[in-house]
Design an enzyme around this catalytic site. Structure first.
Site, short mmCIF file in Angstrom:
data_model
loop_
_atom_site.label_atom_id
_atom_site.label_comp_id
_atom_site.label_asym_id
_atom_site.label_seq_id
_atom_site.Cartn_x
_atom_site.Cartn_y
_atom_site.Cartn_z
N HIS A 120 14.11 18.03 22.38
CA HIS A 120 14.77 16.74 22.15
C HIS A 120 15.87 16.46 23.17
CE1 HIS A 120 15.83 13.13 20.18
NE2 HIS A 120 17.07 13.52 20.07
N LYS A 181 17.08 1.10 19.14
CA LYS A 181 17.08 1.57 17.74
C LYS A 181 18.50 1.89 17.29
CE LYS A 181 15.86 6.01 16.67
NZ LYS A 181 14.94 7.14 16.57
N ARG A 183 20.11 4.08 14.14
CA ARG A 183 19.79 4.90 12.97
C ARG A 183 20.88 4.74 11.92
NH1 ARG A 183 16.35 8.47 11.29
NH2 ARG A 183 15.22 8.71 13.24
N ASP A 207 6.72 8.85 21.68
CA ASP A 207 8.00 9.46 21.31
C ASP A 207 7.85 10.97 21.38
OD1 ASP A 207 10.64 9.58 20.57
OD2 ASP A 207 10.41 8.43 18.72
N SER A 211 9.09 12.19 12.70
CA SER A 211 9.50 12.98 11.54
C SER A 211 9.17 12.19 10.26
CB SER A 211 10.98 13.30 11.65
OG SER A 211 11.39 14.08 10.56
N GLY A 213 8.64 9.06 10.29
CA GLY A 213 7.79 7.96 10.73
C GLY A 213 8.52 6.63 10.70
N THR A 215 10.98 5.46 12.60
CA THR A 215 11.13 4.88 13.94
C THR A 215 9.83 4.21 14.38
OG1 THR A 215 12.73 6.61 14.51
CG2 THR A 215 11.69 5.46 16.35
C1 R5P Z 1 15.03 10.80 17.84
O1 R5P Z 1 15.67 10.10 18.59
C2 R5P Z 1 13.61 11.18 18.12
O2 R5P Z 1 13.27 10.96 19.44
C3 R5P Z 1 12.65 10.46 17.22
O3 R5P Z 1 12.67 9.08 17.52
C4 R5P Z 1 13.02 10.66 15.79
O4 R5P Z 1 13.20 12.02 15.54
C5 R5P Z 1 11.97 10.11 14.88
O5 R5P Z 1 12.39 10.32 13.58
P1 R5P Z 1 11.72 9.51 12.40
O6 R5P Z 1 10.24 9.67 12.49
O7 R5P Z 1 12.29 10.15 11.16
O8 R5P Z 1 12.16 8.08 12.52
#
Ligand code: R5P
Length: 279
Positions: A120, A181, A183, A207, A211, A213, A215
């Site tokens: 990451h 984005k 969060r 990406d 995790s 999903g 995003t």
């Molecule tokens: C965070 O910046 C990572 O690059 C992914 O975008 C993030 O981990 C995705 O998480 P999730 O699927 O929970 O939105």
């Protein structure tokens, strides 16, 4: 040199061994009734060992620690295709643990080298004080598995994924852009509205990790309104917690592709080749 396949990376570890013409050192894995793990090498070794184990869960992390202990006489290259906890790579708020540092400290002195895939944040390499740290990308390999078409457009769902979008767009010879984005919590993200030139095009959303999903689903809903012909999701690390796969399809994805850094049914792209090239 021998290959040890951690419990979470048995398929990938075996592929790496086959490709390099190396022997696999067999390991007996057991879980006791209380959930504690047990690891026994078929034989102890002082040789060079390539240990392949993703940290995709706490249990995988404990498995890695036990393997490092059993292999304490060997010279270890630890291939950690998915380095979990890397997203907590700094103290965002007072009192927080820096999880990536905590994990790195426990591995550092046990190994000679650490190799990760699309970690990451490559900055976590600084948490390894004695072991060499190297990160490589899966996106060149991923591009070999995506059919190149005339009308394609690569999208990063946030700024962090921009470098992956750029790499893929160069390989596919098409345009790319990114979304912005914010969060709100671990389960809640907001993506700013942005008009992209995707009408009638195959959009590939990329990406490093999916995790929850959230995003991906948000990005896809936004893109879907701009009439692409098709939406493909490509991710290095398929964490896919809970109903992430279903939610991404419900949001409007036509296809999801992922690598085997985490071994899931959806892991159709192997990172074996880039790892072997690096080793
Ligand atoms: C965070 O910046 C990572 O690059 C992914 O975008 C993030 O981990 C995705 O998480 P999730 O699927 O929970 O939105």
């Amino acid at each position: 040199m021998k290959v040890v396949c951690g419990r979470a990376s048995q398929n990938l570890g075996s592929k790496i061994a086959k490709k390099m013409g190396l022997e696999i050192l067999p390991v007996d894995y057991k879980t006791f009734p209380d959930g504690e793990q047990y690891v026994k090498l078929e034989e102890e070794t002082e040789e060079d060992v390539v240990l392949v184990q993703s940290i995709d869960s706490d249990s995988s992390y404990v498995n890695l620690l036990l393997l490092l202990d059993a292999l304490h006489n060997a010279r270890i290259t630890a291939v950690i295709p998915y380095f979990g906890y890397a997203r907590q790579d700094k103290k965002f708020e007072e009192g927080e643990a820096v999880s990536a540092r905590a994990i790195a400290r426990t591995i550092d002195k046990e190994v000679e080298e650490v190799l990760t895939i699309d970690v990451h944040d490559e900055g976590i390499g600084d948490y390894f004080e004695t072991a060499d740290f190297k990160n490589i990308t899966a996106f060149k390999e991923i591009s070999n598995h995506i059919e190149q078409k005339n009308n394609q457009f690569v999208v990063a769902p946030d700024h962090g994924a921009l470098k992956y979008a750029e790499t893929l767009s160069i390989q596919l010879d098409c345009e790319y852009d990114f979304l912005v984005k914010e969060r709100k919590s671990e389960n809640d993200v907001e993506i700013e509205k942005k008009d992209l030139d995707v009408e009638g095009k195959e959009v590939v959303v990329v990406d490093d990790i999916v995790s929850t999903g959230g995003t991906m689903s948000n990005a896809i809903e936004l893109l879907k309104k701009q009439d692409p012909s098709r939406i493909k999701v490509v991710v290095t690390h398929p964490v896919f917690a809970n109903n992430a796969i279903q939610n991404i399809y419900l949001a409007g994805a036509d296809e999801i592709m992922a690598t085997d850094t985490i071994e899931r049914s959806i892991s159709s792209i192997s990172v074996c080749n880039p790892i072997v090239e690096e080793l």
